[in-house]
Design a protein around this motif. Structure first.
Motif, PDB file in Angstrom:
ATOM      1  N   MET A 134      15.731  46.572 122.911  1.00 41.31           N
ATOM      2  CA  MET A 134      16.097  46.927 121.542  1.00 41.31           C
ATOM      3  C   MET A 134      17.577  47.287 121.485  1.00 41.31           C
ATOM      4  N   ASN A 135      18.281  46.753 120.510  1.00 41.06           N
ATOM      5  CA  ASN A 135      19.693  47.044 120.367  1.00 41.06           C
ATOM      6  C   ASN A 135      19.896  48.474 119.899  1.00 41.06           C
ATOM      7  N   HIS A 136      20.963  49.099 120.426  1.00 35.83           N
ATOM      8  CA  HIS A 136      21.315  50.450 120.024  1.00 35.83           C
ATOM      9  C   HIS A 136      21.873  50.444 118.610  1.00 35.83           C
ATOM     10  N   LEU A 137      21.400  51.362 117.766  1.00 33.51           N
ATOM     11  CA  LEU A 137      21.945  51.542 116.435  1.00 33.51           C
ATOM     12  C   LEU A 137      22.231  53.022 116.235  1.00 33.51           C
ATOM     13  N   ALA A 138      23.467  53.357 115.931  1.00 32.40           N
ATOM     14  CA  ALA A 138      23.851  54.749 115.737  1.00 32.40           C
ATOM     15  C   ALA A 138      23.175  55.319 114.495  1.00 32.40           C
ATOM     16  N   PRO A 139      22.743  56.586 114.544  1.00 35.13           N
ATOM     17  CA  PRO A 139      22.200  57.215 113.346  1.00 35.13           C
ATOM     18  C   PRO A 139      23.279  57.357 112.271  1.00 35.13           C
ATOM     19  N   VAL A 140      22.863  57.225 111.017  1.00 27.00           N
ATOM     20  CA  VAL A 140      23.774  57.342 109.869  1.00 27.00           C
ATOM     21  C   VAL A 140      23.405  58.593 109.093  1.00 27.00           C
ATOM     22  N   THR A 141      24.401  59.421 108.781  1.00 28.99           N
ATOM     23  CA  THR A 141      24.162  60.650 108.023  1.00 28.99           C
ATOM     24  C   THR A 141      25.140  60.726 106.866  1.00 28.99           C
ATOM     25  N   PHE A 142      24.603  60.821 105.654  1.00 28.91           N
ATOM     26  CA  PHE A 142      25.422  60.992 104.459  1.00 28.91           C
ATOM     27  C   PHE A 142      25.600  62.479 104.171  1.00 28.91           C
ATOM     28  N   ILE A 143      26.842  62.887 103.907  1.00 29.23           N
ATOM     29  CA  ILE A 143      27.125  64.271 103.528  1.00 29.23           C
ATOM     30  C   ILE A 143      27.434  64.273 102.039  1.00 29.23           C
TER      31      ILE A 143
ATOM     32  N   MET B 159      37.152  51.280  91.202  1.00 29.12           N
ATOM     33  CA  MET B 159      36.561  50.382  90.213  1.00 29.12           C
ATOM     34  C   MET B 159      36.248  49.005  90.778  1.00 29.12           C
ATOM     35  N   ARG B 160      36.425  48.823  92.065  1.00 30.34           N
ATOM     36  CA  ARG B 160      36.109  47.533  92.671  1.00 30.34           C
ATOM     37  C   ARG B 160      34.655  47.173  92.410  1.00 30.34           C
ATOM     38  N   GLY B 161      34.411  45.934  92.072  1.00 33.46           N
ATOM     39  CA  GLY B 161      33.057  45.515  91.760  1.00 33.46           C
ATOM     40  C   GLY B 161      32.169  45.312  92.971  1.00 33.46           C
ATOM     41  N   ASP B 162      32.771  45.239  94.162  1.00 35.59           N
ATOM     42  CA  ASP B 162      31.985  44.946  95.365  1.00 35.59           C
ATOM     43  C   ASP B 162      31.818  46.157  96.272  1.00 35.59           C
ATOM     44  N   LEU B 163      32.001  47.385  95.719  1.00 38.81           N
ATOM     45  CA  LEU B 163      31.987  48.574  96.561  1.00 38.81           C
ATOM     46  C   LEU B 163      30.660  48.763  97.292  1.00 38.81           C
ATOM     47  N   VAL B 164      29.556  48.575  96.602  1.00 30.80           N
ATOM     48  CA  VAL B 164      28.254  48.809  97.211  1.00 30.80           C
ATOM     49  C   VAL B 164      28.049  47.885  98.407  1.00 30.80           C
ATOM     50  N   GLY B 165      28.304  46.610  98.232  1.00 33.99           N
ATOM     51  CA  GLY B 165      28.146  45.669  99.331  1.00 33.99           C
ATOM     52  C   GLY B 165      29.143  45.906 100.452  1.00 33.99           C
ATOM     53  N   LEU B 166      30.359  46.303 100.081  1.00 31.33           N
ATOM     54  CA  LEU B 166      31.405  46.544 101.069  1.00 31.33           C
ATOM     55  C   LEU B 166      31.019  47.700 101.993  1.00 31.33           C
ATOM     56  N   TYR B 167      30.590  48.795 101.415  1.00 28.65           N
ATOM     57  CA  TYR B 167      30.189  49.954 102.219  1.00 28.65           C
ATOM     58  C   TYR B 167      28.932  49.658 103.031  1.00 28.65           C
ATOM     59  N   GLY B 168      27.945  49.054 102.403  1.00 27.24           N
ATOM     60  CA  GLY B 168      26.704  48.761 103.115  1.00 27.24           C
ATOM     61  C   GLY B 168      26.943  47.872 104.327  1.00 27.24           C
ATOM     62  N   SER B 169      27.758  46.853 104.164  1.00 22.24           N
ATOM     63  CA  SER B 169      28.057  45.948 105.277  1.00 22.24           C
ATOM     64  C   SER B 169      28.835  46.656 106.372  1.00 22.24           C
ATOM     65  N   ALA B 170      29.765  47.542 105.993  1.00 21.22           N
ATOM     66  CA  ALA B 170      30.569  48.256 106.983  1.00 21.22           C
ATOM     67  C   ALA B 170      29.707  49.200 107.820  1.00 21.22           C
ATOM     68  N   ILE B 171      28.821  49.936 107.167  1.00 26.23           N
ATOM     69  CA  ILE B 171      27.942  50.856 107.897  1.00 26.23           C
ATOM     70  C   ILE B 171      27.083  50.086 108.888  1.00 26.23           C
ATOM     71  N   THR B 172      26.490  49.000 108.437  1.00 26.06           N
ATOM     72  CA  THR B 172      25.623  48.198 109.304  1.00 26.06           C
ATOM     73  C   THR B 172      26.409  47.617 110.470  1.00 26.06           C
ATOM     74  N   ALA B 173      27.646  47.184 110.215  1.00 21.28           N
ATOM     75  CA  ALA B 173      28.454  46.571 111.269  1.00 21.28           C
ATOM     76  C   ALA B 173      28.875  47.583 112.329  1.00 21.28           C
ATOM     77  N   LEU B 174      29.051  48.853 111.931  1.00 23.04           N
ATOM     78  CA  LEU B 174      29.524  49.864 112.873  1.00 23.04           C
ATOM     79  C   LEU B 174      28.419  50.433 113.760  1.00 23.04           C
ATOM     80  N   GLN B 175      27.197  50.405 113.297  1.00 22.85           N
ATOM     81  CA  GLN B 175      26.111  51.069 114.027  1.00 22.85           C
ATOM     82  C   GLN B 175      25.942  50.631 115.484  1.00 22.85           C
ATOM     83  N   PRO B 176      26.060  49.345 115.814  1.00 25.16           N
ATOM     84  CA  PRO B 176      25.831  48.966 117.210  1.00 25.16           C
ATOM     85  C   PRO B 176      26.927  49.427 118.171  1.00 25.16           C
ATOM     86  N   SER B 177      28.107  49.771 117.674  1.00 29.20           N
ATOM     87  CA  SER B 177      29.239  50.025 118.557  1.00 29.20           C
ATOM     88  C   SER B 177      29.624  51.491 118.669  1.00 29.20           C
TER      89      SER B 177
END
Length: 256
Positions: free
Chosen positions: A1-10, A92-110
């Motif tokens: 199983m690939n390592h995925l870092a835990p994500v915590t929103f403050i 006001m960027r229209g792609d903020l939700v996708g941008l953040y979601g993709s970044a979080i997912t991309a960072l978790q394995p590393s």
């Protein structure tokens, strides 16, 4: 199983409760324990982490999602024990939700922990998929892919707004509530807080500003020295994926 870092929103239900300071202190404490930690600025437009750490360049908007690590501001530039991913300067960027979601997912394995300094939450934002709260935090919390640390005020509208937001989130097993109180205020007893928060969150303790925390901010320090974190912060670090042996209570007589 690939390592995925835990994500915590403050996050929290009101402004001015020290959410960014808390996120920074948690990331720093984890990083001091040799955990590869990334702090993401999830409050586009405000950019409080960028300002505090005096970061002038770079940001999520400049990142290529196939190599998100290239956009990180590394510890040698944050002068802290974590790397920073600054959020977009344009709220006001229209792609903020996708941008953040993709970044979080991309960072978790590393990395070993992902801490997200998020904007406030209220019932409307939580139920709106185009907002950070409704489009990024909610799906991850609802699916069990992340946890939340919720800073709640001790009285007045900050308390009421916080309880309303926690009721809307309604994920008591995945949310840790920490009460914020001023330096001169008398905190509500722990037993009272447990009773108030029990239906909507786990209880994480009381964060009360004192001379040490004020001096830390005045000197531009990202967090406490290792082993000197207050009890509420140690609890928060464990909630965010810290190792239990790294945050065991200190013996009486040692400075907290």
């Amino acid at each position: 199983m690939n390592h995925l870092a835990p994500v915590t929103f403050i996050t929290g239900g009101s402004g001015g409760l020290g959410k960014s300071t808390t996120a920074r202190a948690i990331a720093h404490a984890l990083g001091l324990r040799r955990m590869r930690t990334v702090l993401i600025d999830g409050n586009p437009g405000q950019q409080s982490q960028r300002a505090f750490l005096r970061i002038q360049t770079g940001g999520l908007e400049d990142a290529a999602l196939d190599s998100i690590a290239g956009a990180l501001i590394m510890p040698n530039r944050t002068h802290a024990a974590f790397a920073l991913l600054p959020g977009p300067a344009d709220p006001m960027r229209g792609d903020l939700v996708g941008l953040y979601g993709s970044a979080i997912t991309a960072l978790q394995p590393s990395c070993d922990a992902v801490i997200v300094d998020a904007d406030r939450v209220d019932p409307t934002l939580w139920n709106t998929p185009t907002t950070f709260a409704g489009g990024v935090m909610r799906p991850m919390i609802d699916l069990g892919l992340a946890r939340m640390i919720f800073i709640i005020g001790s009285a007045g509208s900050q308390l009421d707004d916080g309880l309303d937001a926690l009721a809307a989130i309604h994920q008591p097993q995945r949310v840790l509530a920490i009460a914020q109180t001023g330096q001169l205020a008398k905190p509500r007893p722990e037993s009272g807080w447990r009773q108030v928060t029990a239906p909507v969150a786990q209880w994480g303790g009381i964060c009360q500003w004192d001379k040490t925390s004020t001096m830390m901010l005045d000197k531009g320090q990202a967090g406490y020295p290792a082993g000197h974190e207050p009890a509420w912060l140690a609890h928060a670090c464990l909630w965010a994926g810290g190792r239990k042996n790294d945050f065991t209570p200190q013996r009486k007589g040692r400075r907290r």
